[in-house]
Write an enzyme that holds these catalytic residues in place. Structure first.
Site, PDB file in Angstrom:
ATOM      1  N   TYR A  11      -0.863 -12.141  15.740  1.00  0.00           N
ATOM      2  CA  TYR A  11      -2.057 -12.221  14.885  1.00  0.00           C
ATOM      3  C   TYR A  11      -1.905 -13.281  13.782  1.00  0.00           C
ATOM      4  CZ  TYR A  11      -5.186 -10.389  11.143  1.00  0.00           C
ATOM      5  OH  TYR A  11      -6.088 -10.238  10.133  1.00  0.00           O
ATOM      6  N   TYR A 138      11.794  -0.528   9.307  1.00  0.00           N
ATOM      7  CA  TYR A 138      11.043  -1.790   9.333  1.00  0.00           C
ATOM      8  C   TYR A 138      11.208  -2.534   8.006  1.00  0.00           C
ATOM      9  CZ  TYR A 138       7.082  -4.917   8.766  1.00  0.00           C
ATOM     10  OH  TYR A 138       6.309  -6.004   8.472  1.00  0.00           O
ATOM     11  N   ARG A 220      -5.044   0.195  -1.092  1.00  0.00           N
ATOM     12  CA  ARG A 220      -4.270  -0.945  -0.602  1.00  0.00           C
ATOM     13  C   ARG A 220      -4.912  -2.245  -1.073  1.00  0.00           C
ATOM     14  NH1 ARG A 220      -1.523   2.571   0.168  1.00  0.00           N
ATOM     15  NH2 ARG A 220      -0.339   3.265   1.971  1.00  0.00           N
TER      16      ARG A 220
END
Ligand code: UDP
Length: 323
Positions: A11, A138, A220
């Site tokens: 992406y 991660y 966010r």
């Protein structure tokens, strides 16, 4: 410049590669296609299918002035289930790349890092100097790459810029008219999930409405992928031998999950159905960036708002749906 874009079939990598080509750079994409798509590699870019470990040295030996490094596994939940895979891929792959750069004397790199390195921040907005306490393999693997890259800059004179992304969204139309956007499988991100619900008539799940925020849903900081790509081009221009810099990339403004869904309803004209579900493990209540440092150093600022992100992503969703 001759630029290697790792992960350029994904992406963000594909959008940045398209902008580099539009700016006149010569781009080669290296991607193992584990999550990327060949048709996302922008027209005009060279393409090599392979892993960093197997192919980085060979691709760089053809000549490169800089690397933009996106290739990584990026699903928090998957990283909790398979931590070793994340360490091997994200840290191991990056080290193979850095070693190849050192041997072949490639002097500059821009690395795609993440707000996940901050874990559960103590305050909003988060500054680059705030503590890094990742809460997933991660985030930990990305932080380890940040640290390794900082060392390579000090020891071997790399010019390195580390960009910590907050929530990237939206889509971009490349010069040939193709739309480049988000299509993860499985898709975990909020905006594509809300728009997929709009396109299919399914309902979207809101993961928790009992957070300590004004409307109870998580807040966010969303940044348009085109603004993000612009920051990469500026970062590339700012790479200086032996210096590493770290920049947060966000809008500096937070939106709640409810607010995002409302904007998506307005943009699509569809009354998207919602179910409130349990909290998702590891989601901090509020994650908002201070982008003051990159504004001051590189004169970068986010120019596109949440509505533009939703509108572009909706266009991409509709075009994909009609295939
Ligand atoms: N979220 C949600 N439903 C979804 C996907 C995400 O409610 O289908 C919420 C998620 O819990 C988080 C916010 O939306 O509070 C942003 O999630 P996303 O996965 O897009 O990005 P993250 O902040 O986790 O990187």
């Amino acid at each position: 410049m001759r630029i290697l874009v790792t992960g350029g079939a994904g992406y963000i990598g594909s959008v940045v590669a398209a902008q580099l080509i539009a700016a006149g750079h010569e781009v080669t994409v290296l991607d193992d296609l584990s999550t990327g798509h060949t048709d996302a590699v922008p027209a005009g870019a060279g393409f090599v299918k392979g892993t960093l470990r197997d192919c980085a040295a060979e691709v760089l030996s053809d000549g490169a002035d800089a690397v933009l490094h996106f290739a990584a596994k990026s699903l928090v939940g998957e990283s909790v289930a398979e931590p070793a895979r994340y360490w091997a891929n994200n840290l191991g792959g990056s080290l193979a790349l850095f070693e190849a750069m050192r041997e072949l004397r490639v002097p500059a790199i821009v690395f795609s890092s993440t707000a996940a390195v901050y874990g559960e921040p103590e305050r909003a907005p988060v500054a680059e100097t705030d503590p890094t306490r990742p809460t997933s393999p991660y985030g930990a693997s990305k932080l380890a790459v940040d640290v390794a890259l900082t060392e390579f800059a000090r020891l071997y004179g790399f010019g390195a810029v580390i960009l910590r992304y907050f929530n990237v969204a939206g889509a971009q139309q490349a010069a040939d008219g193709t739309w480049l956007g988000e299509r993860h499988n499985p898709e975990t991100h909020l905006i594509p999930n809300v728009l997929a619900a709009a396109a299919t008539g399914r309902r979207v799940q809101v993961f928790g409405d009992d957070y300590p925020t004004p409307d109870g849903t998580c807040i966010r900081d969303y940044i348009h992928v085109t603004d993000l790509a612009d920051a990469h081009l500026r970062a590339l221009g700012a790479c200086q031998p032996g210096r590493h810099r770290i920049y947060n990339l966000g809008n500096g403004a937070g939106f709640s999950v409810w607010e995002v869904i409302e904007v998506c309803r307005e943009v699509t004209g569809i009354d998207i159905g919602v179910d409130v579900a349990a909290r998702r493990a590891g989601d901090p209540a509020v994650l908002v960036a201070s982008s003051a440092r990159i504004q001051a150093d590189l004169d970068w600022r986010a120019r596109r708002d949440l509505r533009a992100m939703a509108a572009n992503a909706w266009r991409f969703t509709q075009l994909r749906g009609s295939r």
